[in-house]
Design a protein around this motif. Structure first.
Motif, PDB file in Angstrom:
ATOM      1  N   GLY A   1      -0.508   4.944   7.602  1.00  0.00           N
ATOM      2  CA  GLY A   1      -1.119   5.046   8.921  1.00  0.00           C
ATOM      3  C   GLY A   1      -2.506   4.471   9.020  1.00  0.00           C
ATOM      4  N   LYS A   2      -3.098   4.109   7.893  1.00  0.00           N
ATOM      5  CA  LYS A   2      -4.449   3.540   7.885  1.00  0.00           C
ATOM      6  C   LYS A   2      -4.342   2.047   7.568  1.00  0.00           C
ATOM      7  CE  LYS A   2      -6.970   7.764   6.783  1.00  0.00           C
ATOM      8  NZ  LYS A   2      -8.006   8.402   5.916  1.00  0.00           N
ATOM      9  N   GLY A   3      -4.436   1.231   8.630  1.00  0.00           N
ATOM     10  CA  GLY A   3      -4.305  -0.207   8.466  1.00  0.00           C
ATOM     11  C   GLY A   3      -5.507  -0.835   7.797  1.00  0.00           C
ATOM     12  N   PHE A   4      -5.292  -1.988   7.190  1.00  0.00           N
ATOM     13  CA  PHE A   4      -6.361  -2.752   6.569  1.00  0.00           C
ATOM     14  C   PHE A   4      -5.936  -4.214   6.542  1.00  0.00           C
ATOM     15  CE2 PHE A   4      -3.446  -1.463   3.288  1.00  0.00           C
ATOM     16  CZ  PHE A   4      -3.432  -2.479   2.343  1.00  0.00           C
ATOM     17  N   SER A   5      -6.838  -5.061   6.133  1.00  0.00           N
ATOM     18  CA  SER A   5      -6.562  -6.497   6.089  1.00  0.00           C
ATOM     19  C   SER A   5      -6.892  -7.052   4.718  1.00  0.00           C
ATOM     20  CB  SER A   5      -7.385  -7.246   7.150  1.00  0.00           C
ATOM     21  OG  SER A   5      -7.057  -6.798   8.446  1.00  0.00           O
ATOM     22  N   ILE A   6      -6.112  -8.031   4.305  1.00  0.00           N
ATOM     23  CA  ILE A   6      -6.415  -8.834   3.120  1.00  0.00           C
ATOM     24  C   ILE A   6      -6.407 -10.278   3.591  1.00  0.00           C
ATOM     25  CG2 ILE A   6      -5.741  -9.505   0.797  1.00  0.00           C
ATOM     26  CD1 ILE A   6      -4.266  -6.845   0.544  1.00  0.00           C
ATOM     27  N   GLY A   7      -7.548 -10.952   3.471  1.00  0.00           N
ATOM     28  CA  GLY A   7      -7.651 -12.287   4.033  1.00  0.00           C
ATOM     29  C   GLY A   7      -7.360 -12.244   5.523  1.00  0.00           C
ATOM     30  N   ASP A   8      -6.438 -13.088   5.967  1.00  0.00           N
ATOM     31  CA  ASP A   8      -6.104 -13.125   7.396  1.00  0.00           C
ATOM     32  C   ASP A   8      -4.788 -12.419   7.708  1.00  0.00           C
ATOM     33  OD1 ASP A   8      -4.509 -14.967   6.111  1.00  0.00           O
ATOM     34  OD2 ASP A   8      -4.855 -16.597   7.540  1.00  0.00           O
ATOM     35  N   ILE A   9      -4.355 -11.498   6.827  1.00  0.00           N
ATOM     36  CA  ILE A   9      -3.119 -10.753   7.044  1.00  0.00           C
ATOM     37  C   ILE A   9      -3.444  -9.283   7.296  1.00  0.00           C
ATOM     38  CG2 ILE A   9      -0.912 -10.021   6.050  1.00  0.00           C
ATOM     39  CD1 ILE A   9      -0.876 -12.580   4.428  1.00  0.00           C
ATOM     40  N   ASP A  10      -2.987  -8.768   8.437  1.00  0.00           N
ATOM     41  CA  ASP A  10      -3.162  -7.355   8.772  1.00  0.00           C
ATOM     42  C   ASP A  10      -1.976  -6.560   8.238  1.00  0.00           C
ATOM     43  OD1 ASP A  10      -5.510  -7.926  10.180  1.00  0.00           O
ATOM     44  OD2 ASP A  10      -4.388  -8.328  12.028  1.00  0.00           O
ATOM     45  N   ILE A  11      -2.266  -5.383   7.661  1.00  0.00           N
ATOM     46  CA  ILE A  11      -1.260  -4.582   6.964  1.00  0.00           C
ATOM     47  C   ILE A  11      -1.335  -3.141   7.454  1.00  0.00           C
ATOM     48  CG2 ILE A  11      -0.484  -3.760   4.695  1.00  0.00           C
ATOM     49  CD1 ILE A  11      -2.406  -6.235   3.712  1.00  0.00           C
ATOM     50  N   LEU A  12      -0.176  -2.572   7.753  1.00  0.00           N
ATOM     51  CA  LEU A  12      -0.108  -1.164   8.119  1.00  0.00           C
ATOM     52  C   LEU A  12       0.879  -0.462   7.192  1.00  0.00           C
ATOM     53  CD1 LEU A  12      -0.916   1.154  10.007  1.00  0.00           C
ATOM     54  CD2 LEU A  12       1.028   0.513  11.470  1.00  0.00           C
ATOM     55  N   PRO A  13       0.399   0.394   6.283  1.00  0.00           N
ATOM     56  CA  PRO A  13       1.316   1.169   5.430  1.00  0.00           C
ATOM     57  C   PRO A  13       2.017   2.256   6.249  1.00  0.00           C
ATOM     58  CG  PRO A  13      -0.922   1.079   4.510  1.00  0.00           C
ATOM     59  CD  PRO A  13      -1.008   0.633   5.931  1.00  0.00           C
ATOM     60  N   VAL A  14       3.282   2.473   5.936  1.00  0.00           N
ATOM     61  CA  VAL A  14       4.095   3.475   6.619  1.00  0.00           C
ATOM     62  C   VAL A  14       4.768   4.336   5.555  1.00  0.00           C
ATOM     63  CG1 VAL A  14       6.030   3.858   8.184  1.00  0.00           C
ATOM     64  CG2 VAL A  14       4.525   1.881   8.531  1.00  0.00           C
ATOM     65  N   ARG A  15       4.683   5.654   5.696  1.00  0.00           N
ATOM     66  CA  ARG A  15       5.292   6.543   4.702  1.00  0.00           C
ATOM     67  C   ARG A  15       6.768   6.758   5.011  1.00  0.00           C
ATOM     68  NH1 ARG A  15       2.664  10.713   5.733  1.00  0.00           N
ATOM     69  NH2 ARG A  15       4.314  11.944   6.736  1.00  0.00           N
ATOM     70  N   VAL A  16       7.601   6.575   4.000  1.00  0.00           N
ATOM     71  CA  VAL A  16       9.018   6.907   4.083  1.00  0.00           C
ATOM     72  C   VAL A  16       9.352   7.797   2.885  1.00  0.00           C
ATOM     73  CG1 VAL A  16       9.554   4.759   5.302  1.00  0.00           C
ATOM     74  CG2 VAL A  16       9.800   4.846   2.818  1.00  0.00           C
ATOM     75  N   ASN A  17      10.551   8.356   2.898  1.00  0.00           N
ATOM     76  CA  ASN A  17      10.934   9.302   1.853  1.00  0.00           C
ATOM     77  C   ASN A  17      12.045   8.719   0.986  1.00  0.00           C
ATOM     78  OD1 ASN A  17       9.195  11.363   3.030  1.00  0.00           O
ATOM     79  ND2 ASN A  17      10.745  11.501   4.642  1.00  0.00           N
ATOM     80  N   HIS A  18      11.757   8.586  -0.292  1.00  0.00           N
ATOM     81  CA  HIS A  18      12.714   8.101  -1.299  1.00  0.00           C
ATOM     82  C   HIS A  18      13.312   9.354  -1.948  1.00  0.00           C
ATOM     83  CE1 HIS A  18      14.596   5.842  -4.361  1.00  0.00           C
ATOM     84  NE2 HIS A  18      13.581   5.641  -5.177  1.00  0.00           N
ATOM     85  N   GLY A  19      14.290   9.974  -1.264  1.00  0.00           N
ATOM     86  CA  GLY A  19      14.703  11.309  -1.640  1.00  0.00           C
ATOM     87  C   GLY A  19      13.568  12.263  -1.293  1.00  0.00           C
TER      88      GLY A  19
END
Length: 257
Positions: free
Chosen positions: A135-153
């Motif tokens: 839920g806390k987005g960030f950028s690396i270079g010119d790419i914007d990234i949004l992590p999303v939590r899912v459940n692996h079991g």
């Protein structure tokens, strides 16, 4: 423009499975050869990996030798981080930052202690661990990234959204609070282990299709597939609905930023 190269679409055993003589494992169709799951996300100035599994060396050799600006980790299972030592040649461009959640960071420190020791011996990869949160987005270079939590079991792991494209692997379920982070995604690359025989920590094909439809995704590609899923040509020709296809190793996708 963002370019996504699918480096691997297989499960932890890969396809063909060692010692197996099924039709899929004996297939000569290159789309039935599935290395361990990973993607590469690039613009003209930035290159990212999502996961770096034990097939990384084989996966990256066909591509131009250029800087890796960051590695995003979904989780620390070996089939997703077992190739981390093989990034050493890319460290000649400088330190590589590896982004992981709290659980994966802790486990990677235990799995690869020599990479993060205070006094590292010569030749160790120059990598550093950065902790990130869903839920806390960030950028690396010119790419914007949004992590999303899912459940692996029962294990919380991360998927990643890059604008209109999202990549999720090893998911069994997702909380409603996290699904809202995927609203507006146009193209989804998501795990689908096989068609039947439920698994305790992975979606089946039907689960993946239902998930994509719940998001209103226009184009869905299926990854993290085992040999039980069948031959690629048969799946795409007869078994999947419109707008859904099996991904394959080396497939390239392009998106506007």
């Amino acid at each position: 423009m963002i370019k996504v190269t699918i480096l691997g679409t297989g499960t932890s055993c890969g396809v063909p499975v060692i010692g197996c003589q099924c039709d899929v494992c004996r297939s000569s169709d290159p789309r039935d050869k599935r290395l361990r799951c990973s993607i590469m996300v690039e613009t003209t100035s930035t290159r990212l990996l999502v996961d770096c599994g034990p097939d990384f060396r084989q996966q990256i050799l066909p591509h131009p030798f250029r800087k890796i600006d960051g590695i995003l980790v979904t989780h620390s299972h070996y089939d997703h981080v077992g190739g981390m030592d093989d990034v050493r040649p890319y460290c000649r461009f400088g330190q590589i930052n590896v982004y992981a959640d709290k659980i994966s960071k802790r486990e990677m420190l235990q799995m690869l202690p020599y990479c993060f020791a205070e006094n590292r011996y010569p030749g160790v990869p120059k990598i550093e661990l950065d902790e990130i949160e869903a839920g806390k987005g960030f950028s690396i270079g010119d790419i914007d990234i949004l992590p999303v939590r899912v459940n692996h079991g029962l294990l919380p792991i991360l998927g990643y959204r890059f604008g209109c494209f999202a990549y999720i692997t090893d998911m069994k379920s997702i909380d409603d609070s996290q699904k809202t982070l995927l609203e507006g995604v146009d193209t989804l690359l998501v795990n689908a282990l096989r068609f039947d025989k439920p698994h305790h920590s992975h979606q089946l094909v039907g689960d993946a299709i239902a998930f994509a439809r719940s998001l209103g995704v226009r184009h869905t590609l299926l990854t993290h597939a085992c040999h039980d899923i069948g031959l690629h040509k048969d799946i795409n020709a007869r078994l999947l609905p419109e707008g859904v296809e099996m991904a394959y190793d080396s497939q390239v996708l392009e998106f506007g930023k």
